[in-house]
Design a protein around this motif. Structure first.
Motif, PDB file in Angstrom:
ATOM      1  N   ALA A 163       0.826  -1.201   0.000  1.00  0.00           N
ATOM      2  CA  ALA A 163       0.000   0.000   0.000  1.00  0.00           C
ATOM      3  C   ALA A 163       0.864   1.256   0.000  1.00  0.00           C
ATOM      4  CB  ALA A 163      -0.934  -0.011   1.209  1.00  0.00           C
ATOM      5  N   MET A 164       1.946   1.255   0.777  1.00  0.00           N
ATOM      6  CA  MET A 164       2.821   2.415   0.796  1.00  0.00           C
ATOM      7  C   MET A 164       3.473   2.616  -0.559  1.00  0.00           C
ATOM      8  SD  MET A 164       6.064   3.386   3.266  1.00  0.00           S
ATOM      9  CE  MET A 164       7.264   2.336   2.448  1.00  0.00           C
ATOM     10  N   ALA A 165       3.937   1.539  -1.172  1.00  0.00           N
ATOM     11  CA  ALA A 165       4.561   1.650  -2.488  1.00  0.00           C
ATOM     12  C   ALA A 165       3.589   2.217  -3.512  1.00  0.00           C
ATOM     13  CB  ALA A 165       5.073   0.286  -2.939  1.00  0.00           C
ATOM     14  N   ALA A 166       2.335   1.773  -3.449  1.00  0.00           N
ATOM     15  CA  ALA A 166       1.325   2.286  -4.373  1.00  0.00           C
ATOM     16  C   ALA A 166       1.100   3.780  -4.156  1.00  0.00           C
ATOM     17  CB  ALA A 166       0.019   1.520  -4.200  1.00  0.00           C
ATOM     18  N   VAL A 209       3.317   5.926  -2.934  1.00  0.00           N
ATOM     19  CA  VAL A 209       4.494   6.631  -3.443  1.00  0.00           C
ATOM     20  C   VAL A 209       4.404   6.768  -4.962  1.00  0.00           C
ATOM     21  CG1 VAL A 209       6.999   6.522  -3.743  1.00  0.00           C
ATOM     22  CG2 VAL A 209       5.985   5.954  -1.523  1.00  0.00           C
ATOM     23  N   ARG A 210       4.050   5.685  -5.642  1.00  0.00           N
ATOM     24  CA  ARG A 210       3.944   5.738  -7.104  1.00  0.00           C
ATOM     25  C   ARG A 210       2.891   6.755  -7.552  1.00  0.00           C
ATOM     26  NH1 ARG A 210       3.747   0.042  -6.639  1.00  0.00           N
ATOM     27  NH2 ARG A 210       1.561   0.120  -7.317  1.00  0.00           N
ATOM     28  N   GLU A 211       1.817   6.855  -6.780  1.00  0.00           N
ATOM     29  CA  GLU A 211       0.738   7.771  -7.145  1.00  0.00           C
ATOM     30  C   GLU A 211       1.105   9.227  -6.885  1.00  0.00           C
ATOM     31  OE1 GLU A 211      -3.931   8.689  -5.903  1.00  0.00           O
ATOM     32  OE2 GLU A 211      -2.960   6.825  -5.271  1.00  0.00           O
ATOM     33  N   ARG A 212       1.799   9.481  -5.776  1.00  0.00           N
ATOM     34  CA  ARG A 212       2.038  10.856  -5.350  1.00  0.00           C
ATOM     35  C   ARG A 212       3.326  11.458  -5.889  1.00  0.00           C
ATOM     36  NH1 ARG A 212       1.809  11.010   1.036  1.00  0.00           N
ATOM     37  NH2 ARG A 212       2.528  13.128   0.586  1.00  0.00           N
ATOM     38  N   ARG A 268      10.936  -3.891  -5.291  1.00  0.00           N
ATOM     39  CA  ARG A 268      10.263  -4.437  -6.473  1.00  0.00           C
ATOM     40  C   ARG A 268       9.098  -3.548  -6.895  1.00  0.00           C
ATOM     41  NH1 ARG A 268       7.121 -10.060  -5.976  1.00  0.00           N
ATOM     42  NH2 ARG A 268       5.439  -8.665  -5.278  1.00  0.00           N
ATOM     43  N   GLU A 269       8.317  -3.104  -5.922  1.00  0.00           N
ATOM     44  CA  GLU A 269       7.140  -2.303  -6.236  1.00  0.00           C
ATOM     45  C   GLU A 269       7.495  -0.891  -6.713  1.00  0.00           C
ATOM     46  OE1 GLU A 269       3.651  -3.350  -5.833  1.00  0.00           O
ATOM     47  OE2 GLU A 269       4.808  -5.194  -6.050  1.00  0.00           O
ATOM     48  N   LEU A 270       8.651  -0.380  -6.296  1.00  0.00           N
ATOM     49  CA  LEU A 270       9.056   0.969  -6.691  1.00  0.00           C
ATOM     50  C   LEU A 270      10.027   0.978  -7.868  1.00  0.00           C
ATOM     51  CD1 LEU A 270       9.476   2.690  -3.209  1.00  0.00           C
ATOM     52  CD2 LEU A 270       7.582   2.914  -4.825  1.00  0.00           C
ATOM     53  N   LEU A 271      10.399  -0.190  -8.351  1.00  0.00           N
ATOM     54  CA  LEU A 271      11.373  -0.257  -9.429  1.00  0.00           C
ATOM     55  C   LEU A 271      10.910   0.475 -10.692  1.00  0.00           C
ATOM     56  CD1 LEU A 271      14.183  -1.274 -10.030  1.00  0.00           C
ATOM     57  CD2 LEU A 271      13.192  -3.438 -10.794  1.00  0.00           C
ATOM     58  N   PRO A 272       9.628   0.403 -11.083  1.00  0.00           N
ATOM     59  CA  PRO A 272       9.212   1.177 -12.264  1.00  0.00           C
ATOM     60  C   PRO A 272       9.447   2.680 -12.105  1.00  0.00           C
ATOM     61  CG  PRO A 272       7.571  -0.484 -11.732  1.00  0.00           C
ATOM     62  CD  PRO A 272       8.547  -0.475 -10.591  1.00  0.00           C
ATOM     63  N   LEU A 273       9.191   3.217 -10.909  1.00  0.00           N
ATOM     64  CA  LEU A 273       9.409   4.642 -10.669  1.00  0.00           C
ATOM     65  C   LEU A 273      10.899   4.961 -10.657  1.00  0.00           C
ATOM     66  CD1 LEU A 273       8.262   7.424 -10.045  1.00  0.00           C
ATOM     67  CD2 LEU A 273       8.148   6.770  -7.631  1.00  0.00           C
ATOM     68  N   LEU A 274      11.703   4.107 -10.035  1.00  0.00           N
ATOM     69  CA  LEU A 274      13.148   4.305 -10.031  1.00  0.00           C
ATOM     70  C   LEU A 274      13.697   4.269 -11.454  1.00  0.00           C
ATOM     71  CD1 LEU A 274      13.926   2.013  -6.982  1.00  0.00           C
ATOM     72  CD2 LEU A 274      14.616   4.415  -7.108  1.00  0.00           C
ATOM     73  N   THR A 275      13.249   3.308 -12.245  1.00  0.00           N
ATOM     74  CA  THR A 275      13.732   3.179 -13.613  1.00  0.00           C
ATOM     75  C   THR A 275      13.339   4.398 -14.453  1.00  0.00           C
ATOM     76  OG1 THR A 275      13.564   0.765 -13.445  1.00  0.00           O
ATOM     77  CG2 THR A 275      13.717   1.703 -15.663  1.00  0.00           C
TER      78      THR A 275
END
Length: 294
Positions: A95-98, A100-103, A148-155
């Motif tokens: 939920a936290m990763a989601a 972060v990705r949203e905000r 893993r969940e934040l890798l798309p944003l990092l990339t």
């Protein structure tokens, strides 16, 4: 003359000369930012002008830490935002990763710093929300899942970095009893979880070598003056700031922009425990991790 030791000392001295006030305007997520090294790391980065995403599990302590970090970075233009989650619950990690990705429009650095230490009662085995041994869950499964969940944003933000705060305290994983249901001891559990984190960092670095995202692990300092060290009964040997300096180096140093898949003992690139280089052990850990995080 020990040339290798001399070279290591020269490396550390050069790294230690990094200006304490050098600017860094990236966005950095620091887990476990309400106390200990995480809080001091956030304060250091705020003074450099970074955008800090602070994670904690206690709302009041998270708000308090955020206020202190904002004040520290006010003159440098730092921004601070907070994220609440208990890393002992993998659902909250997701939920936290989601969130972060949203905000967040970008993420330049993820620092997996939050930790469950050996515990005040090292013979008392504790479990996570999903029933996993607590140290394995918080120190290993949670950061692996969060990464893993934040890798798309990092990339998408590359060049970017993942910094895993590990430890020189490393113990081999017993794959016949990964969750330590027999002969439990808290410090042993901690050391196994930290080696698992290093092994996973090496694997991820290999898998995403061409992504622009680097992945490294480090032992920041020996027996820092933290609650976990005191709680277990150890006598602190160095102030927390000693661990901040090598961690900041991995976050900000341009010379490390292309360095990945390494383990650092403070400033020195050094071998981890031998199990970290065992292909069979790494494959078994990866398979188990996929199963537990499915």
């Amino acid at each position: 003359m020990d040339t290798h030791s001399t070279e290591n000392r020269a490396t550390e001295h050069a790294a230690a000369r990094t200006r304490p006030d050098s600017a860094f305007d990236g966005t950095v997520l620091v887990t476990g930012a309400t106390q200990g090294m995480g809080r001091h790391l956030a304060l250091d980065l705020a003074r450099r002008g970074a955008t800090l995403l602070l994670h904690g599990r206690d709302p009041a302590r998270l708000d308090e830490a955020a206020a202190e970090v904002r004040a520290a970075g006010a003159g440098a233009g730092a921004a601070v935002r907070t994220y609440l989650a208990d890393l002992a619950d993998l659902d909250q990690v997701r939920a936290m990763a989601a969130e972060v990705r949203e905000r967040e429009p970008r993420l330049d650095v993820l620092v997996n710093n939050a930790v469950a230490g050996g515990g005040a009662d090292p013979l008392r085995r504790e479990v996570s929300r999903q029933g996993h041994e607590l140290r394995f869950a918080v120190n290993y499964l949670a950061p692996v899942l969060l990464t893993r969940e934040l890798l798309p944003l990092l990339t998408a933000s590359a060049p970017a970095r993942v910094v895993d705060v590990a430890s020189m305290g490393q113990a081999p994983i017993d794959f016949d009893d990964v969750m330590m249901e027999r002969g439990y001891e808290g410090l042993e559990a901690y050391c196994r979880s930290k080696l698992a984190l290093i092994m996973s960092a090496f694997d991820l670095a290999d898998r995403i070598a061409d992504s622009g995202v680097t992945v490294n692990a480090l032992h920041p300092a020996h027996l820092m003056d933290t609650r976990g060290v005191r709680e277990y009964g150890f006598t602190p040997a160095v102030p927390v700031e000693e661990g901040v300096r090598p961690t900041v180096r991995l976050i900000t140093d341009p010379a490390l922009a292309d360095v990945t898949g390494r383990y650092f003992d403070r400033f020195t690139d050094t071998p981890a425990h031998e199990q970290a280089y065992d292909p069979r052990a790494r494959a078994r850990l990866a398979a188990l991790t996929r199963e537990l995080l499915a």
